[in-house]
Design a protein around this motif. Structure first.
Motif: not given
Length: 625
Positions: A111-115
């Motif tokens: 999720s952090g990589a997506t954002l």
């Protein structure tokens, strides 16, 4: 882009390892296939994940993995709305179906990589923090290393906090060592961070490490990127052509590997080398090619660097209108990014406010006796929220003001540079010399020294070969002067064919060595001429020190030193040119500096002044014609 594309891929590797260890059905196979397609063909990964999610009977863990892969793939294709929605769905599924820390670690990392890919760094940092907490609980050094490296990339790329980024990279390296593994990504990203700090030797060492590790592991994407950075850093005047040819070959290999961001970065290094090789048109072509490769994609850093390279090329061409428009475009991109981040934060605040309102409504329905207490509680919360919003706006205002100052500094930098030679112009050199007078030397035998350098027979060269040849001579002399001077020296074009070099803390012997080095550096220049004759350049140099008379009532400043250096310069020309002459006042003398400039020979005889020269005798007046 390598931080956004390849580092999160390491998180995907962790997921793939877990799914491979627990594969129980076709759903797990779909997860593995999605992560295989994600980085190389994100659009195909989106289609594959949508098809797999349409099937019934998926377990919650498989659904979360598919949605994590789908969100990251959507971010890479630029579909920000759907990508954010998938991040929220994964959060909701985790609330409904609690998972072990290892699973939470992987979910939060994705999720952090997506954002992060979408450019929403503040929210990405929150997910990375949660992932790091999970990694700490599970005692996973490898996961901690990857998360720390991702957070470091945000500090380096978005926040400009390069020293903090290096501290985080060092922690990531220590965790990676504890895990017993190695990866070329970490030294590569540390090299990029050192490059942004201007620490070129350390950056070169990191790129060499990354190239070696990537070559041994068969990781060609990182290998070519690290090789391109190394070649660009090692290029000098002798190897410039070979470096440009090698980088052009790397661009083709990166295109073959379907690495457009890497090819764009290599093209930007080619643009810089082309500018060093006095080829602004070619530099502009490379910058435009790089911009075309990353146009419409998620990585914004390469797009901004391509735009900055175009600005530099336009400036080298002398097209200041296009350069200014490029600077404005860069400013608009950064303001747009800040605005988007602000809107995202405000939307989160609004959502929290709405949730608070609904909670209060339920509480008021539970009993009339609590209405007044709840109203006061709500008022306090609203006040705090608005105070937080006000502080946030103040912070954003400060960020914008800082950005404006950076733009102003860039424009000021352009106004300080001579466009033909790339050296400081006379105005900027004057400011630097005045600053040195404000910070006086400690006295003794060492003083600050001004060297005036004039190209011999420059007017005759212009008349014979044309102004284009004269400009080429000026640019070549400037390049050689810059190479043979120390980084802290002032090197400027003083006017016409005259240059100025300012050095701090030299004694007379050292000043003579510097003068000879400057003369020799230029005397070795041979320019090709259309007539086939190799015209040889030479210069005459005059130098003087300041304070000229240390300890005297009127010791003299840099302007006096320039005037005396000019007097010595003409003495060198009168003596036959291709020579240097220096004047050096003796400490404690009360002689007026104007009198020394008027008749240096008389003051040499009186013992007030020492005169040194590369050719004797010194001719203070022009010989009779």
């Amino acid at each position: 882009m390598l931080r956004r594309l390849i580092q999160p891929a390491c998180i995907a590797c962790l997921i793939l390892a877990a799914t491979a260890a627990s594969a129980v059905g076709p759903g797990e196979a779909a997860v593995g296939r999605c992560f295989e397609l994600r980085d190389s063909h994100p659009a195909a990964a989106v289609a594959h994940a949508d098809e797999a999610l349409a099937e019934s009977g998926l377990t919650p863990d498989v659904e979360m993995k598919l949605r994590a892969c789908l969100g990251r793939s959507l971010a890479l294709t630029g579909d920000a709305g759907r990508a954010e929605a998938e991040v929220r769905r994964v959060d909701a599924l985790l609330e409904q179906h609690p998972m072990p820390p290892e699973f939470v670690l992987r979910a939060m990392s994705n999720s952090g990589a997506t954002l992060h890919t979408l450019g929403w760094t503040h929210r990405a940092l929150d997910y990375y923090r949660r992932a790091h907490d999970a990694a700490t609980r599970s005692d996973s050094d490898e996961a901690q290393a990857t998360i720390l490296a991702n957070v470091a990339s945000i500090h380096s790329e978005t926040l400009g906090a390069h020293e903090q980024a290096e501290a985080l990279y060092a922690q990531a390296h220590a965790a990676r060592v504890r895990a017993g593994g190695t990866t070329p990504l970490l030294p590569y990203n540390r090299g990029i961070n050192f490059l942004r700090m201007g620490r070129r030797p350390e950056a070169l060492a990191r790129f060499r490490d990354a190239e070696r590790i990537a070559s041994a592991a068969g990781h060609h994407v990182v290998e070519y990127r690290a090789r391109a950075e190394r070649i660009a850093l090692e290029a000098d005047g002798v190897t410039l052509a070979a470096a440009r040819e090698a980088l052009a070959t790397i661009v083709q290999e990166q295109k073959r590997l379907d690495d457009p961001a890497g090819a764009a970065t290599t093209l930007l290094r080619l643009s810089v080398l082309a500018l060093r090789d006095q080829a602004p048109d070619e530099a502009l072509a490379h910058a435009e090619h790089a911009a075309a490769l990353v146009a419409g994609t998620a990585p914004r850093i390469e797009q901004q660097e391509a735009l900055a390279a175009k600005v530099a090329a336009h400036a080298a061409q002398g097209d200041w209108r296009l350069a200014y428009e490029g600077v404005q475009a860069l400013r608009e991109r950064e303001v747009s990014s800040l605005r988007r981040e602000t809107l995202d934060n405000l939307a989160g605040l609004q959502a929290r406010l709405n949730d608070t309102e609904r909670e209060h409504e339920v509480q008021r329905l539970q009993g009339a006796q609590r209405i007044e207490a709840l109203r006061l509680q709500n008022a306090r919360r609203l006040r705090n929220v608005w105070i937080g919003a006000f502080l946030l706006l103040l912070l954003l205002g400060g960020v914008f003001a800082g950005y404006q100052r950076r733009v102003n500094r860039r424009l000021t930098g352009l106004s300080r540079v001579d466009p033909l030679t790339g050296l400081l112009n006379r105005r900027a050199a004057t400011h630097s010399l005045e600053a040195e007078c404000a910070d006086p030397t400690e006295g003794g035998d060492r003083r600050d020294v001004v060297f005036l350098i004039d190209i011999d027979h420059f007017k005759a060269r212009n008349d014979r070969y044309g102004h284009a040849a004269g400009d080429a001579a000026l640019a070549e002399v400037a390049r050689h002067l810059r190479v043979c001077c120390r980084p802290e020296d002032i090197v400027a074009r003083w006017g016409g064919e005259e240059f100025l070099v300012g050095c701090r803390q030299l004694d007379l012997a050292r000043a003579q060595q510097v003068a000879e080095r400057l003369r020799t550096a230029v005397s070795g220049i041979v320019l090709e001429d259309v007539t086939g004759e190799p015209p040889r350049l030479s210069v005459s140099i005059g130098f003087a020190c300041f304070p000229f008379f240390p300890g005297a009532a009127a010791p003299g400043d840099w302007q006096d030193a320039v005037a005396l250096a000019d007097r010595a310069l003409y003495a060198g020309k009168h003596g036959g040119r291709d020579a240097w002459v220096g004047v050096w006042g003796r400490a404690g003398s009360d002689t007026a500096i104007a009198d020394v400039a008027a008749d240096p020979a008389a003051h040499v005889e009186r013992g007030d002044v020492d005169v040194v020269a590369s050719r004797l005798p010194v001719c203070w007046r022009a010989p009779a014609t």
